[in-house]
Motif scaffolding. Structure first.
Motif, PDB file in Angstrom:
ATOM      1  N   SER A  52     -79.398-132.920  32.472  1.00 28.46           N
ATOM      2  CA  SER A  52     -80.209-131.776  32.052  1.00 28.46           C
ATOM      3  C   SER A  52     -81.662-132.173  31.825  1.00 28.46           C
ATOM      4  CB  SER A  52     -79.636-131.178  30.768  1.00 28.46           C
ATOM      5  OG  SER A  52     -79.980-131.985  29.646  1.00 28.46           O
ATOM      6  N   ALA A  53     -82.486-131.168  31.546  1.00 21.17           N
ATOM      7  CA  ALA A  53     -83.921-131.383  31.349  1.00 21.17           C
ATOM      8  C   ALA A  53     -84.223-132.203  30.102  1.00 21.17           C
ATOM      9  CB  ALA A  53     -84.645-130.040  31.295  1.00 21.17           C
ATOM     10  N   ASP A  54     -83.230-132.357  29.196  1.00 24.20           N
ATOM     11  CA  ASP A  54     -83.466-133.210  28.029  1.00 24.20           C
ATOM     12  C   ASP A  54     -83.322-134.689  28.366  1.00 24.20           C
ATOM     13  OD1 ASP A  54     -80.745-133.733  28.214  1.00 24.20           O
ATOM     14  OD2 ASP A  54     -80.211-132.770  26.326  1.00 24.20           O
ATOM     15  N   GLY A  55     -82.939-134.974  29.608  1.00 23.63           N
ATOM     16  CA  GLY A  55     -82.855-136.344  30.080  1.00 23.63           C
ATOM     17  C   GLY A  55     -81.604-137.089  29.690  1.00 23.63           C
ATOM     18  N   LYS A  56     -80.648-136.433  29.049  1.00 29.54           N
ATOM     19  CA  LYS A  56     -79.469-137.170  28.578  1.00 29.54           C
ATOM     20  C   LYS A  56     -78.149-136.412  28.702  1.00 29.54           C
ATOM     21  CE  LYS A  56     -80.375-135.666  23.809  1.00 29.54           C
ATOM     22  NZ  LYS A  56     -80.649-136.093  22.414  1.00 29.54           N
ATOM     23  N   THR A  57     -78.189-135.084  28.728  1.00 28.61           N
ATOM     24  CA  THR A  57     -76.949-134.312  28.704  1.00 28.61           C
ATOM     25  C   THR A  57     -76.401-134.104  30.109  1.00 28.61           C
ATOM     26  OG1 THR A  57     -77.727-133.128  26.737  1.00 28.61           O
ATOM     27  CG2 THR A  57     -75.861-132.173  27.933  1.00 28.61           C
ATOM     28  N   MET A  80     -83.686-125.954  37.171  1.00 27.74           N
ATOM     29  CA  MET A  80     -84.658-126.642  38.037  1.00 27.74           C
ATOM     30  C   MET A  80     -84.256-128.104  38.251  1.00 27.74           C
ATOM     31  SD  MET A  80     -86.431-124.230  39.030  1.00 27.74           S
ATOM     32  CE  MET A  80     -87.473-125.228  40.092  1.00 27.74           C
ATOM     33  N   ARG A  81     -83.553-128.699  37.289  1.00 27.36           N
ATOM     34  CA  ARG A  81     -82.992-130.024  37.521  1.00 27.36           C
ATOM     35  C   ARG A  81     -81.918-129.950  38.607  1.00 27.36           C
ATOM     36  NH1 ARG A  81     -84.165-134.350  34.061  1.00 27.36           N
ATOM     37  NH2 ARG A  81     -86.269-133.946  33.275  1.00 27.36           N
ATOM     38  N   GLY A  82     -81.202-128.843  38.622  1.00 28.50           N
ATOM     39  CA  GLY A  82     -80.247-128.624  39.689  1.00 28.50           C
ATOM     40  C   GLY A  82     -80.920-128.518  41.042  1.00 28.50           C
ATOM     41  N   LEU A 133     -74.573-124.339  38.684  1.00 25.59           N
ATOM     42  CA  LEU A 133     -74.742-125.312  37.604  1.00 25.59           C
ATOM     43  C   LEU A 133     -74.567-124.598  36.266  1.00 25.59           C
ATOM     44  CD1 LEU A 133     -75.682-128.332  37.053  1.00 25.59           C
ATOM     45  CD2 LEU A 133     -77.943-127.341  36.629  1.00 25.59           C
ATOM     46  N   ASP A 134     -73.731-125.162  35.404  1.00 26.00           N
ATOM     47  CA  ASP A 134     -73.596-124.659  34.037  1.00 26.00           C
ATOM     48  C   ASP A 134     -74.622-125.362  33.158  1.00 26.00           C
ATOM     49  OD1 ASP A 134     -71.589-122.736  34.284  1.00 26.00           O
ATOM     50  OD2 ASP A 134     -70.004-124.237  34.177  1.00 26.00           O
ATOM     51  N   ASN A 135     -75.742-124.672  32.934  1.00 24.63           N
ATOM     52  CA  ASN A 135     -76.827-125.261  32.151  1.00 24.63           C
ATOM     53  C   ASN A 135     -76.513-125.259  30.658  1.00 24.63           C
ATOM     54  OD1 ASN A 135     -78.050-122.257  33.231  1.00 24.63           O
ATOM     55  ND2 ASN A 135     -77.730-122.509  31.034  1.00 24.63           N
ATOM     56  N   ARG A 136     -77.345-125.943  29.878  1.00 17.98           N
ATOM     57  CA  ARG A 136     -77.252-125.832  28.416  1.00 17.98           C
ATOM     58  C   ARG A 136     -77.432-124.355  28.044  1.00 17.98           C
ATOM     59  NH1 ARG A 136     -81.981-129.136  26.397  1.00 17.98           N
ATOM     60  NH2 ARG A 136     -82.736-128.480  28.440  1.00 17.98           N
ATOM     61  N   GLY A 137     -76.635-123.927  27.069  1.00 15.96           N
ATOM     62  CA  GLY A 137     -76.612-122.507  26.710  1.00 15.96           C
ATOM     63  C   GLY A 137     -75.322-121.849  27.144  1.00 15.96           C
ATOM     64  N   SER A 138     -74.609-122.461  28.094  1.00 15.28           N
ATOM     65  CA  SER A 138     -73.349-121.890  28.549  1.00 15.28           C
ATOM     66  C   SER A 138     -72.201-122.356  27.661  1.00 15.28           C
ATOM     67  CB  SER A 138     -73.112-122.239  30.025  1.00 15.28           C
ATOM     68  OG  SER A 138     -73.127-123.638  30.231  1.00 15.28           O
ATOM     69  N   LEU A 187     -74.532-132.217  32.965  1.00 17.38           N
ATOM     70  CA  LEU A 187     -74.211-130.819  33.262  1.00 17.38           C
ATOM     71  C   LEU A 187     -73.219-130.765  34.416  1.00 17.38           C
ATOM     72  CD1 LEU A 187     -77.847-129.350  33.196  1.00 17.38           C
ATOM     73  CD2 LEU A 187     -76.201-129.421  31.300  1.00 17.38           C
ATOM     74  N   ASN A 188     -72.300-129.817  34.349  1.00 20.21           N
ATOM     75  CA  ASN A 188     -71.301-129.655  35.397  1.00 20.21           C
ATOM     76  C   ASN A 188     -71.819-128.740  36.497  1.00 20.21           C
ATOM     77  OD1 ASN A 188     -69.408-131.173  33.886  1.00 20.21           O
ATOM     78  ND2 ASN A 188     -68.889-129.344  32.693  1.00 20.21           N
TER      79      ASN A 188
END
Length: 726
Positions: free
Chosen positions: A480-485, A572-574, A543-548, A487-488
């Protein structure tokens, strides 16, 4: 070879050749001809080791029992039920198309059935041993949200905005008599069905009282929905409380059948608070209510006296800097009227907590980072509880067992994938249906005591074999955009994929709370329409982003006060992931989504028009101040409290940034994301001199259903074919 024989062989090959999906098959086939074989309406017979389900014709209730070595037998047929109904009600006519799909077991020998005749609807207690009706209550065919009392002697139902009780001896009791349609009694459409609300009436355990919601929405603004079916179009007004405006006022009322008296629970506090997690005590003397403030950051679990309505005690309070979201009623431990299970994400993941009725937390029953998705029940002595929960960063669903005294948790199922489990009433057996990306469905009866005594009931074949070749699909991980999480993600390759070619991409997005699109189950959680698009030559990416959903509190709560911001950053990382693939044409990337996904699609098109060439946004939220209070204020607070957040996420003000092809689709009868959203955006595009495409489904609400869904999917496919394949 003779020409005629050659032509015959060619014709035979053509007849058996596998073909691409049609748009009809891609829309309906996933739930019809291509649905993996499964048990229909399975349920455990109460207090027995017998599983029941409907046969493939839906005409017979089948059974498999341990005492018969799990062999299949017919328990009761539609014909036998029809004959029993005719014998009990000779003045009515019954033409059952199927055995009642919604049957329930009341006890080991009694089914609860809802059957519709020509004259009435009947709530029936049916003895499967004697094959006769034990009792039945007749109610109007126009009744709504009918519920049978636990003892089978009474049935509550809705007649418009009022509650009626029909008794077993044919009497009718009008519980409420409100003539103002703005006063709504007993409906499940309270607080717009947020907070897990799925019913508006609750019978007491001993059937002598009925607890119900009373909603006063007379002060809520009317919102017009235009009905186009009339000779001159008419408006149908609905009550729609928009963010920051006046909301409904809700109370809870207890009706005593013996006295005919109604008592309102004294849920004191602001009139616009939310009443959630409504639960009777096992003895029927108390009512527990989660009282949540309108700001949705302070929940009090209160106890009230059911006879007087008096407030007795706040058992505990749960606060958050973002929001508290109660979604489930309390679950009392069998045999212990002073202990219950409570579900909360207060420690980071939605998990179980054991409390006593004084409000003391006895045990935290959570396990690692597992999010509970469904509570199943207890074993016979209530020593252990069983639930479904997540695994592998939310991709899987597994069965877990937790010991209440120690909190020790054991994963029961371990095979990688998605398990759906039904627990027998004594917790001895489980009916486990399992799938993953290569397994359509396998259903097994599992002995939970040793996990060795198992019986495979069903093993579904691949329903696409010999009919069509589905494109390759793989599950992927994106940071993810936080650089660590992690994402599926899900990547579906084009048909006849060639690594030397470059393909257009369609990003299918939702991205909002309470939704998860990527899972380790059959088809990877994708719709068959996604595979259809891949067969047409597209790369389809999700992509299941943060928030899902299904990843815990912190993963979801990044949306607070800034819906769409972190979600877009992750999407956008996707896109960066896609661009790293040599087969992706970076100049032909499209995006599509519905509802929150429509909001995300529009936001991505407007904020990243240099990346996305084409978008299709269905039912999009365009300005959160036009959305309803319960959902909108949870994530955004009010427009008065968070003007910067509302401005940042307002796509209407960004219409001047539109430089890509964008199709907006809306249902004219949409009571969820009202059409005003898209109309305001269209008007802003006109003012900015921007061209935008718009399509309206005049008679549909928030989703386009039925055969018109085929029309919708064809329109989406055609739009991408026209503007993205070029």
């Amino acid at each position: 070879m003779k020409k005629t024989v050659w032509l015959f062989l060619l014709a035979g090959m053509a007849a058996t050749a596998q073909k691409n999906l049609t748009i009809q098959e891609a829309t309906m086939g996933q739930y019809q001809m291509f649905a993996p074989k499964s048990l229909v309406a399975p349920a455990w017979r109460k207090d027995s080791k017998t599983i029941t389900y409907l046969d493939n014709s839906y005409a017979n209730l089948m059974a498999r029992s341990q005492e018969n070595n799990w062999t299949e037998s017919t328990l009761i047929s539609k014909t036998e039920l029809t004959n029993a109904l005719k014998a009990k009600f000779p003045a009515d006519t019954f033409e059952l198309r199927m055995f009642p799909y919604t049957y329930k077991w009341n006890d080991a020998n009694t089914l609860v059935l809802e059957v519709t005749g020509k004259n009435n609807t009947y709530l029936v207690l049916f003895d499967v041993t004697k094959k006769e009706i034990k009792s039945a209550i007749a109610i109007s065919n126009e009744a709504a949200q009918q519920q049978l009392s636990p003892n089978g002697a009474n049935a509550s139902w809705l007649k418009g905005n009022n509650i009626v009780i029909s008794t077993i001896d044919g009497k009718t009791i009008n519980v409420t008599n409100d003539t103002d349609k703005g006063i709504v009694n007993g409906s499940d459409y309270v607080h717009r069905q947020e907070f897990g609300i799925d019913k508006g009436m609750w019978w007491s355990p001993n059937s002598d009282k009925l607890l119900f919601y009373r909603k006063d929405e007379t002060m809520v603004a009317n919102y017009p929905l235009t009905n186009w079916d009339e000779r001159i179009a008419t408006n149908k007004d609905i009550k729609y409380p928009m963010a920051g405006m006046k909301s409904e006022e809700v109370t809870l009322v207890v009706y005593d059948i013996a006295s005919g008296k109604s008592t309102t629970l004294k849920t004191e506090g602001p009139k616009e608070q939310y009443l959630t997690t409504v639960t009777w005590s096992p003895d029927g003397k108390k009512v527990y209510v989660g009282v949540l403030n309108r700001e949705q950051n302070d929940l009090k679990l209160n106890r009230y006296d059911a006879l007087t309505g008096n407030f007795e005690k706040t058992l505990f309070e749960e606060k958050a800097s973002t929001y508290v979201e109660p979604l489930h009623d309390l679950t009392f431990v069998p045999g212990k009227n002073d202990q219950f299970l409570y579900r909360s994400e207060k420690d980071g993941y939605e998990q179980l907590y054991l409390y006593n009725t004084d409000g003391k937390q006895l045990k935290k029953l959570g396990y690692l980072d597992v999010v509970i998705t469904e509570f199943l029940g207890f074993d016979s002595n209530a020593k252990n509880a069983f639930y479904m929960g997540t695994a592998d960063n939310g991709l899987e669903r597994q069965l877990y067992k937790v010991e209440l005294l120690s909190g020790k948790t054991i994963p029961v199922t371990t095979q990688s994938g998605t398990h759906t489990t039904l627990l027998s009433t004594d917790g001895t057996f489980a009916l486990d249906s399992f799938s993953n990306t290569i397994t359509p469905n396998t259903t097994t009866i599992v002995n939970l005591n040793n996990k060795k005594d198992t019986n495979t009931v069903l093993k579904a074949e691949n329903p696409y074999t010999g009919k069509t070749v589905l494109p390759k699909m793989e599950l992927v991980t994106v940071t993810s955009a936080d650089g660590k999480t992690p994402l599926n993600g899900r990547l579906i390759y084009p048909a006849d994929f060639d690594t030397t070619k470059k393909y257009p991409v369609i990003v299918y997005v939702y991205g909002g709370p309470h939704a998860q699109l990527v899972t380790n189950k059959w088809l990877g959680g994708a719709s068959l329409f996604d595979y259809y698009l891949a067969q047409q030559g597209y790369v389809v990416f999700t992509l299941d982003n943060r928030g899902s959903d299904a990843r815990g509190r912190d993963f979801e709560h990044v949306v607070h006060r800034n819906l769409g911001v972190n979600e877009m950053a992750d999407q956008m990382r996707g896109v960066e992931f896609l661009k790293s693939k040599a087969f992706v044409d970076q100049n032909r990337i499209g995006v599509s989504g519905w509802s929150f996904g429509g909001f995300m699609t529009s936001s991505l098109i407007l904020d990243h028009g240099d990346v996305f060439k084409v978008g299709v946004a269905g039912g999009p939220v365009c300005d959160w101040k036009y959305y309803e209070i319960m959902y909108g204020e949870r994530y955004m607070d009010t427009p008065q409290e968070n003007p910067e957040g509302y401005a940042k996420t307002n796509i209407i003000d960004k219409a001047k940034q539109l430089n890509s092809r964008l199709l907006i689709i809306h249902g004219a009868q949409d009571p969820v994301v009202v059409q005003q959203h898209s109309m305001e955006f269209i008007n802003a595009c006109i003012t900015a001199g921007k061209q935008v495409d718009y399509f309206l489904y005049p008679n549909h609400e928030h989703n386009v259903r039925g055969k018109d869904r085929i029309h919708l999917n064809q329109k989406i496919a055609d739009y991408f074919d026209t503007y993205l394949k070029k």
